[in-house]
Design a protein around this motif. Structure first.
Motif, short mmCIF file in Angstrom:
data_model
loop_
_atom_site.label_atom_id
_atom_site.label_comp_id
_atom_site.label_asym_id
_atom_site.label_seq_id
_atom_site.Cartn_x
_atom_site.Cartn_y
_atom_site.Cartn_z
N ARG A 221 -1.99 78.48 78.72
CA ARG A 221 -2.66 77.85 77.60
C ARG A 221 -1.82 76.73 77.00
NH1 ARG A 221 -7.03 81.17 74.69
NH2 ARG A 221 -7.07 79.18 73.59
N TYR B 286 8.12 82.95 72.96
CA TYR B 286 6.72 83.26 73.26
C TYR B 286 6.28 84.44 72.40
CZ TYR B 286 7.27 79.84 76.87
OH TYR B 286 7.48 78.65 77.51
N LYS C 22 1.53 85.42 82.47
CA LYS C 22 0.18 85.63 81.94
C LYS C 22 0.25 86.30 80.57
CE LYS C 22 -4.31 87.72 82.93
NZ LYS C 22 -5.10 88.56 83.86
N TYR D 176 0.76 83.90 77.72
CA TYR D 176 -0.24 82.82 77.61
C TYR D 176 0.30 81.49 78.14
CZ TYR D 176 -3.25 85.64 74.48
OH TYR D 176 -4.08 86.59 73.93
N LEU E 73 0.06 75.93 74.15
CA LEU E 73 0.64 76.70 73.05
C LEU E 73 0.97 75.83 71.84
CD1 LEU E 73 2.88 79.21 75.02
CD2 LEU E 73 0.63 79.60 74.00
N CYS F 189 3.29 84.83 70.74
CA CYS F 189 1.91 85.29 70.86
C CYS F 189 1.72 85.78 72.28
CB CYS F 189 0.93 84.19 70.48
SG CYS F 189 1.01 82.72 71.51
N ARG F 190 1.16 86.96 72.40
CA ARG F 190 1.11 87.61 73.72
C ARG F 190 -0.25 88.25 73.97
NH1 ARG F 190 6.57 89.63 74.56
NH2 ARG F 190 7.99 87.95 73.91
N ARG F 191 -0.50 88.53 75.22
CA ARG F 191 -1.57 89.46 75.58
C ARG F 191 -1.03 90.88 75.42
NH1 ARG F 191 -2.79 85.11 79.27
NH2 ARG F 191 -4.99 84.49 78.99
N ALA G 78 -4.92 85.09 69.29
CA ALA G 78 -4.12 85.81 70.28
C ALA G 78 -4.42 87.31 70.22
CB ALA G 78 -2.64 85.58 70.02
#
Length: 256
Positions: A164, A129, A158, A161, A166, A131-133, A172
């Motif tokens: 979503r 994972y 969360k 993501y 992916l 791509c992250r917030r 992102a």
């Protein structure tokens, strides 16, 4: 297209697996564009000086471990008027050289995109994972201390993501630093990485800086790479404290 584009890349070296590193270098050197790779050696002994020799490689000896971001920044002046695109690459990443062309096309489609990165897989094919917030304090704590994960599972999901699709491209908040392809002009505008971070969080920080200049970061999962991912901070107490220190600096800079 191949004759017009110059792509540069940089790999920071310290305690590397030579097999993984050889794969990463071979992948870059097989990119079908005019290219140059900078190997930035943070070892005091100049260990990597004669390990990889090629006319498309420039070796740079630092002779001390100055960290990830500071080492990548050493070559920024060399990129001026030289490179259209620059790849920040980890030494434990492998990829098909053919992925570079579609990634560049995505960068060229939109003047507001500063950086693009593909889907990242573990060597066994599992999804990373990447791509992250932007992280919260509770999320970072939960990621470091296993006993906290059940309590903060929803926050972690969360942050990754998970809600979503992916497999579809999107912009992102941040993308991990194992493979980041920049428009060189934007990387120079950003002045590279913030050198206050020795290791960890500099990839999050530079994404924040991209936001500040009004640009975007594209996660593009139609192409993929393989990343070994050492996860050193979960195994080494010194690296754990490095990570904690970087997180502290990050939240002091950007707020909670």
């Amino acid at each position: 297209m191949n004759e017009e584009i110059t792509i540069t890349g940089s790999i920071v070296l310290f305690d590397e697996n030579l097999t993984d590193l050889h794969k990463a270098i071979e992948c870059f050197l097989n990119i079908p564009f005019k290219k140059k790779l900078y190997l930035i050696d943070n070892t005091p002994s100049r260990f990597f000086e004669y390990v990889f020799v090629d006319k498309q490689i420039e070796y740079i000896a630092i002779e001390e471990n100055i960290g990830f971001g500071s080492a990548h920044n050493k070559i920024l002046n060399k990129l001026k008027n030289t490179s259209n695109f620059h790849l920040v690459l980890n030494p434990d990443v492998s990829f098909k050289p053919s992925i570079i062309s579609p990634l560049i096309k995505e960068l060229e489609k939109d003047r507001n995109i500063a950086m693009v990165a593909p889907k990242v897989l573990f060597p066994d094919g599992r999804h990373q994972y990447s791509c992250r917030r932007y992280p919260s304090v509770s999320e970072l704590l939960a990621r470091r201390f296993t006993f906290l994960k059940p309590m903060f599972k929803s926050i972690i999901l969360k942050g990754e993501y998970r809600e979503r699709d992916l497999n579809s491209p999107f912009f992102a908040e941040y993308i991990t630093g194992c493979f980041q392809l920049y428009k060189t002009e934007n990387l120079l505008q950003l002045k590279g990485f913030d050198e206050r971070y020795f290791l960890y969080m500099e990839d999050v920080d530079i994404c924040k800086k991209i936001d500040e200049i009004g640009k975007k970061k594209l996660y593009y999962p139609k192409e993929e790479i393989v990343h070994v991912l050492k996860q050193g901070s979960s195994k080494d107490i010194k690296l754990f404290f490095r990570h904690t220190s970087s997180a502290f600096k990050y939240f002091l800079k950007w707020g909670l």
